[in-house]
Design an enzyme around this catalytic site. Structure first.
Site: not given
Length: 368
Positions: A109, A360
């Site tokens: 990704e 994150c």
């Protein structure tokens, strides 16, 4: 899935090697590759112009190259390395996560984030990660394989094409910043990441012509690789994923700390900062009742005082099955104040993409 604390520095053997790609090669090697298939060497420059300056991957767009040569050149230097499985967007479509299927079926990704004053792209350097940090979805999945330089670079080329073509709201734009903070430990895939940085920053048409100062490379603290990276002479920013100022806790949160302790990691970071002339970034995910105590903020501030550094605090993003969560607002505030009391610059990161598992620590590359 790796066992708790288990580290994987070398990708498992047996993975099929990605096809050779233009971005894997130096300008001189591109000419040699073109000549080897019976084409004139200057075709390498034309091909580079199409890919790096025009983001044109489709041979039908290479109108200055004879039709009879296009398929041959594509097969030799611009094969299809990866295809888009899907895009997921949030923040009024200004944050877009892309799920890629690589040539061998592996999934990775990348995330494109548009802000009022800049555009940042978070890219992956490995499929999975071998560093096994327990609060990170990528680390819990284990390491599948390293990405090739071409696979790393193509994430950015596609992002730049999307911005140019107006696929992200706000009108045509250009990438400002690239952060190697997606899937993987960049310095564990050292050679290919360095090759990608060169391809990203070489002047057009040999590369994308981006500034090294707009690139951030994150690491959990592979000390020998940090020293080696300092030798490259780059002006990129180095970001150290610290997450704890004390070895006792960091051994658990960042298992590589059992190899290289906090002091060793920071000393390597200071060397890189001195040689690159760039301020060191310290990344610190705030986890409720685990590493967010004010005394730890004070300890971190004392360690960093007077150094060329900036601390980025990251409210922990939720991951499936995790027992941990983000800090309470009052604890976050006290932690910030404890660091700032020592004159150390500190900010709490604006978390983008949490709703699409694109923030994150959330990248897991699944088709669910």
């Amino acid at each position: 899935m790796p066992k708790p604390g288990e580290l994987t520095f070398v990708a498992p053997r047996g993975a099929k090697k990605p096809p050779r790609h233009l971005a894997d090669l130096s300008p001189a090697e591109r000419k040699e590759a073109v000549a080897a298939i019976g084409e004139k060497p200057f075709r390498a420059k034309q091909l580079s112009q199409h890919y790096f300056a025009r983001y044109a991957h489709d041979p039908e767009q290479w109108t200055d190259i004879p039709a009879g040569s296009r398929a041959k050149l594509q097969e030799a230097l611009l094969p299809d390395l990866m295809t888009v499985v899907r895009h997921l967007s949030t923040d009024q479509d200004t944050t877009r996560k892309t799920l890629w299927r690589l040539f061998d079926g592996t999934l990775v990704e990348s995330v494109l984030m548009r802000y009022p004053d800049r555009v940042t792209m978070c890219i992956s350097s490995q499929a999975g990660c071998g560093m096994n940090c327990p609060f990170c979805a990528t680390g819990q999945a284990g390491l599948d394989r390293n990405l090739s330089t071409g696979e790393i670079v193509h994430q950015i080329v596609d992002g730049m094409r999307a911005l140019r073509d107006g696929e992200i709201p706000g009108g045509p734009a250009r990438l400002s910043n690239i952060v190697f903070m997606g899937m993987g430990e960049p310095l564990a895939n050292y050679k290919r990441v360095v090759g990608a940085i060169r391809a990203l920053t070489d002047p057009e048409p040999d590369g994308l012509g981006l500034s090294q100062r707009g690139i951030t490379v994150s690491t959990v603290g592979l000390v020998p690789a940090i020293h080696r990276f300092a030798d490259e002479g780059f002006k990129c920013r180095l970001a150290i994923s610290l997450h704890a100022p004390d070895d006792e806790l960091r051994d658990t949160l960042v298992p590589v700390n059992t190899r290289w302790k906090v002091r060793e990691v920071l000393d390597a970071g200071w060397e890189y900062a001195a040689r690159s002339g760039r301020r060191l970034s310290i990344e610190y995910a705030l986890i409720r009742d685990i590493n967010d105590q004010a005394w730890r903020g004070d300890r971190l501030g004392r360690m960093l005082k007077g150094r060329p550094v900036h601390v980025n605090l990251i409210p922990l993003n939720p991951t499936p099955g995790s027992k941990w969560t983000a800090s309470r607002p009052e604890d976050e505030k006290a932690f910030v104040e404890a660091i700032a009391a020592h004159g150390v610059p500190v900010t709490v990161r604006d978390t983008r993409g949490q709703e699409i598992d694109g923030a994150c620590g959330q990248l897991a590359a699944t088709e669910r």
